[in-house]
Design an enzyme around this catalytic site. Sequence first.
Site, PDB file in Angstrom:
ATOM      1  N   ALA A  72       0.821  -1.211   0.000  1.00 43.32           N
ATOM      2  CA  ALA A  72       0.000   0.000   0.000  1.00 43.32           C
ATOM      3  C   ALA A  72       0.858   1.266   0.000  1.00 43.32           C
ATOM      4  CB  ALA A  72      -0.946  -0.004   1.194  1.00 43.32           C
ATOM      5  N   THR A  73       2.050   1.200   0.568  1.00 42.52           N
ATOM      6  CA  THR A  73       2.933   2.380   0.544  1.00 42.52           C
ATOM      7  C   THR A  73       3.226   2.777  -0.898  1.00 42.52           C
ATOM      8  OG1 THR A  73       3.965   1.755   2.630  1.00 42.52           O
ATOM      9  CG2 THR A  73       5.214   3.248   1.220  1.00 42.52           C
TER      10      THR A  73
ATOM     11  N   ASN B 125      -5.717   3.295  10.602  1.00 44.33           N
ATOM     12  CA  ASN B 125      -4.868   2.242  11.160  1.00 44.33           C
ATOM     13  C   ASN B 125      -4.643   2.376  12.658  1.00 44.33           C
ATOM     14  OD1 ASN B 125      -3.499   4.506   9.770  1.00 44.33           O
ATOM     15  ND2 ASN B 125      -1.685   3.732  10.808  1.00 44.33           N
TER      16      ASN B 125
ATOM     17  N   GLN C 133      -6.300  -0.905   5.443  1.00 49.62           N
ATOM     18  CA  GLN C 133      -6.868  -1.510   6.664  1.00 49.62           C
ATOM     19  C   GLN C 133      -8.333  -1.911   6.480  1.00 49.62           C
ATOM     20  OE1 GLN C 133      -5.206  -2.303   9.398  1.00 49.62           O
ATOM     21  NE2 GLN C 133      -3.329  -1.136   9.181  1.00 49.62           N
TER      22      GLN C 133
ATOM     23  N   SER D 197      -3.262  -3.786   0.300  1.00 47.27           N
ATOM     24  CA  SER D 197      -2.046  -4.432   0.792  1.00 47.27           C
ATOM     25  C   SER D 197      -2.318  -5.902   1.098  1.00 47.27           C
ATOM     26  CB  SER D 197      -1.594  -3.698   2.067  1.00 47.27           C
ATOM     27  OG  SER D 197      -0.468  -4.347   2.613  1.00 47.27           O
ATOM     28  N   GLY D 198      -1.355  -6.766   0.784  1.00 48.67           N
ATOM     29  CA  GLY D 198      -1.527  -8.200   1.024  1.00 48.67           C
ATOM     30  C   GLY D 198      -1.397  -8.605   2.480  1.00 48.67           C
ATOM     31  N   HIS D 199      -0.445  -7.996   3.199  1.00 47.96           N
ATOM     32  CA  HIS D 199      -0.121  -8.528   4.525  1.00 47.96           C
ATOM     33  C   HIS D 199      -1.073  -8.085   5.626  1.00 47.96           C
ATOM     34  CE1 HIS D 199       2.143  -5.107   6.532  1.00 47.96           C
ATOM     35  NE2 HIS D 199       2.132  -4.679   5.286  1.00 47.96           N
TER      36      HIS D 199
ATOM     37  N   THR E 126       9.725  -7.157 -12.493  1.00 44.52           N
ATOM     38  CA  THR E 126       9.155  -8.503 -12.614  1.00 44.52           C
ATOM     39  C   THR E 126       8.199  -8.775 -11.466  1.00 44.52           C
ATOM     40  OG1 THR E 126      11.208  -9.222 -13.634  1.00 44.52           O
ATOM     41  CG2 THR E 126       9.753 -10.961 -12.799  1.00 44.52           C
TER      42      THR E 126
ATOM     43  N   CYS F 213       4.801   1.854  11.775  1.00 46.06           N
ATOM     44  CA  CYS F 213       5.719   2.623  10.934  1.00 46.06           C
ATOM     45  C   CYS F 213       6.137   3.923  11.603  1.00 46.06           C
ATOM     46  CB  CYS F 213       5.040   2.931   9.625  1.00 46.06           C
ATOM     47  SG  CYS F 213       3.312   3.180   9.889  1.00 46.06           S
TER      48      CYS F 213
HETATM   49  C1  LIG Z   1      -3.588   2.802   6.404  1.00 46.76           C
HETATM   50  C2  LIG Z   1      -2.314   2.234   5.892  1.00 46.76           C
HETATM   51  N1  LIG Z   1      -1.819   2.652   4.720  1.00 46.76           N
HETATM   52  C3  LIG Z   1      -0.686   2.157   4.216  1.00 46.76           C
HETATM   53  C4  LIG Z   1       0.040   1.203   4.888  1.00 46.76           C
HETATM   54  C5  LIG Z   1       1.306   0.676   4.281  1.00 46.76           C
HETATM   55  O1  LIG Z   1       1.081  -0.609   3.787  1.00 46.76           O
HETATM   56  P1  LIG Z   1       2.259  -1.558   3.269  1.00 46.76           P
HETATM   57  O2  LIG Z   1       2.882  -2.140   4.484  1.00 46.76           O
HETATM   58  O3  LIG Z   1       1.547  -2.568   2.419  1.00 46.76           O
HETATM   59  O4  LIG Z   1       3.180  -0.713   2.470  1.00 46.76           O
HETATM   60  C6  LIG Z   1      -0.420   0.739   6.117  1.00 46.76           C
HETATM   61  C7  LIG Z   1       0.367  -0.236   6.898  1.00 46.76           C
HETATM   62  O5  LIG Z   1       0.840   0.027   7.962  1.00 46.76           O
HETATM   63  C8  LIG Z   1      -1.626   1.265   6.635  1.00 46.76           C
HETATM   64  O6  LIG Z   1      -2.103   0.869   7.809  1.00 46.76           O
END
Ligand SMILES: Cc1ncc(COP(=O)(O)O)c(C=O)c1O
Length: 383
Positions: free
Chosen positions: A75-76, A155, A183, A203-205, A243, A329
Amino acid sequence: MALNFPIYLDNQATTPLDPRVLKAMTPYLGEKFGNPHSTSHRFGWEAAAAIDVARGKIANLIGAEAREIFFLSGATEANNLAIKGLAETYSGKKSRIITVSTEHKCVLESCLACEKWGFETTFLGVGKDGLVDLSDLEKTLDESVALVSVMAVNNEIGVIQPLGEIGKLCRAKGILFHCDAAQAFGKIPLDVAAMKIDLMSLSGHKIYGPKGIGALYIKKSVKRLLTPQMSGGGQEGGLRSGTLPPALCVGFGVAAAIAGDEMSAEAARMKAVFRGFLQTLENSGINFRVNGPVERRWHGNLSITFPEIDGDLLLSALKKIAVSSGAACASATEGPSYVLGALGVPEKAAKGTIRVGFGRFTTGDEAEYAAGYIAETVKRFKG
Ligand SMILES: Cc1ncc(COP(=O)(O)O)c(C=O)c1O
């Protein structure tokens, strides 16, 4: 049932891989090793086909078409591409981006980075409930605005923003709407058409899939408006060179499908876990406050302030559970949470705050044990 310690309660930071996802990924870490961009043999075709199946599963969960899903690292990166990609295109034609002060750092920083293309960012405030005020938003919208970026689920405090209403306001003024749904995806119903969302970060994780994979939903008609932020072989329709990792894409797709199948049952279960936890905390008689609304939220997320306690000391004493002080983060930058600050939580109280994150593998027993354990520890601190 016997409990295993430490109990993992940080499901906003990340979620464990679902064993069903790992099983689906495994062949692509072994015998199915082809490069999905190899077009001249079976190895490549097999990997490309698996990625397209995953694309369809992800699209399905947000009411999009498979070709509107672009894979990238998380997602970043999706937030960076959506915001910077659009601003670069609109450089010299538009001059403002609207976002909210409680967004994830990667959105806030991406908006600020657009200054180099002549953009100025407006950071909307939120109420005590963490919600953006729609009339404040409406007042900022004019022809100078290139993009509005508002997240789906916060988040740190779990509040759900009124996406449908925001989408309607933006569409009425012909302004693009980007939503960071890291989220929210797989947890609450999302529909890009009904919510009038043009770009959505996934985001996958965060959904029991692998780390290092995410996607940006890009509405068909909007794709030509994004300038790629990565140079190279022109993969992902020229928007994201590099890739693709088939195992991660397959895992993300399967995780999305499972989340979709189990969404309503899991949301109801999360609410029960949340309530059980809160009830135990209330029964303990300690002084605490829940940040954000109790109902309009993802119930897997609970930010609690203990006004008389230092959160860092509390966290270090809570050895039997894994919780956090807020965004994973932000821990590199320390300092009290800017999200709680935006809600009007005073700095001292913000320091006495922990985030408890329930997930698919959290049981009601674990949550209630954790609540009792936190209450006991808080009482001990008060001496
Ligand atoms: C609201 C939100 N945006 C973006 C991210 C970043 O996601 P990723 O870890 O997939 O880069 C997070 C993860 O902490 C998040 O909670």
